[in-house]
Design an enzyme around this catalytic site. Sequence first.
Site, short mmCIF file in Angstrom:
data_model
loop_
_atom_site.label_atom_id
_atom_site.label_comp_id
_atom_site.label_asym_id
_atom_site.label_seq_id
_atom_site.Cartn_x
_atom_site.Cartn_y
_atom_site.Cartn_z
N LYS A 13 68.79 -19.24 -3.55
CA LYS A 13 69.18 -20.32 -4.46
C LYS A 13 70.62 -20.77 -4.17
CE LYS A 13 68.52 -17.83 -8.20
NZ LYS A 13 68.09 -16.56 -7.55
N ARG A 88 66.89 -18.33 -17.29
CA ARG A 88 66.36 -17.11 -16.72
C ARG A 88 65.45 -16.38 -17.70
NH1 ARG A 88 70.15 -15.61 -12.75
NH2 ARG A 88 69.76 -13.58 -11.83
N ARG A 123 73.82 -9.27 2.58
CA ARG A 123 74.59 -10.39 2.01
C ARG A 123 76.08 -10.06 1.94
NH1 ARG A 123 72.77 -13.15 -3.39
NH2 ARG A 123 72.62 -11.01 -4.11
N ARG A 156 78.42 -7.67 -2.92
CA ARG A 156 78.28 -7.71 -4.38
C ARG A 156 77.93 -6.33 -4.93
NH1 ARG A 156 74.81 -12.92 -6.18
NH2 ARG A 156 73.92 -11.35 -7.56
N ARG A 167 66.62 -5.52 -10.47
CA ARG A 167 66.74 -6.98 -10.68
C ARG A 167 65.41 -7.67 -10.41
NH1 ARG A 167 71.38 -8.25 -6.81
NH2 ARG A 167 71.06 -10.43 -7.41
#
Length: 220
Positions: A13, A88, A123, A156, A167
């Site tokens: 996203k 969400r 990431r 992160r 998650r």
Amino acid sequence: MRLILLGAPGAGKGTQASFICREYGIPQISTGDMLRAAVKAGTPLGLQARAVMDSGALVSDDIILALVKERTAQPDCAKGFLFDGFPRTLAQADAMKAAGVRLDCVLEIDVPFDAIIERMSGRRLHPASGRTYHIRFNPPRVPGRDDATGEELVQREDDKEETVRKRLQVYSDQTRPLADYYRSWAQAEPATAPRYRSISGTGSVDEITVRALQALADCP
Ligand code: AP5
Ligand code: ZN
């Protein structure tokens, strides 16, 4: 253009939002980026949100709705915006509907969960801008450094494998139902509901950008 980007954690996203926002000249509103900025600044909101985010759970609807209300009241949102990571929960979506927020399109990016785990583990983030890289799939020009500023990239806190799994579970339970919510609304009330589009998020970043822009081409 007023747009929601829907998709699992790690679906891309944030990566696609930057291209779409550039194309349409609209701001990206990432509730995740806003919360991470609050954590970094050590504000009361950040102190409250930090433990929740690090555990992979969701921050309360009240906090998120207040954040979004304040952000969308800013002048740069007059020409439109892209929501990344919001809504969400069904409660967040209902609150927006009740407030009469007009939306043009909901774009879902669909990626299988096994690809997501690999994406999150590689990431890297430039905290100041929210720019996202991947050590293999989308590497910065200089390893460990942001392309635009040369500043250091970080991993992160919530990208540890067990937090990622949590998650994904939270996504399946609380966020995935939004796909049906917006799809059925678009079918029931095509004149007023946002259009619903879904694209595959598997492939290169460029391929997905092309798919996303094509899918949005017939939205107002
Ligand atoms: P948030 O920051 O929104 O995290 P998320 O939804 O879990 O999404 P991510 O940012 O992890 O993934 P992404 O889809 O943006 O993927 P990206 O482009 O980075 O939220 C964090 C936390 O904040 C939540 O857990 C919650 O606690 C809280 N929160 C936020 N909003 C909330 C809300 N509304 N209500 C309640 N709580 C909220 O890509 C991932 C990686 O893949 C990158 O490394 C990228 O380079 C790479 N990549 C991208 N595209 C490709 C591709 N095509 N091929 C290969 N690699 C790719
Ligand atoms: Zn993101």
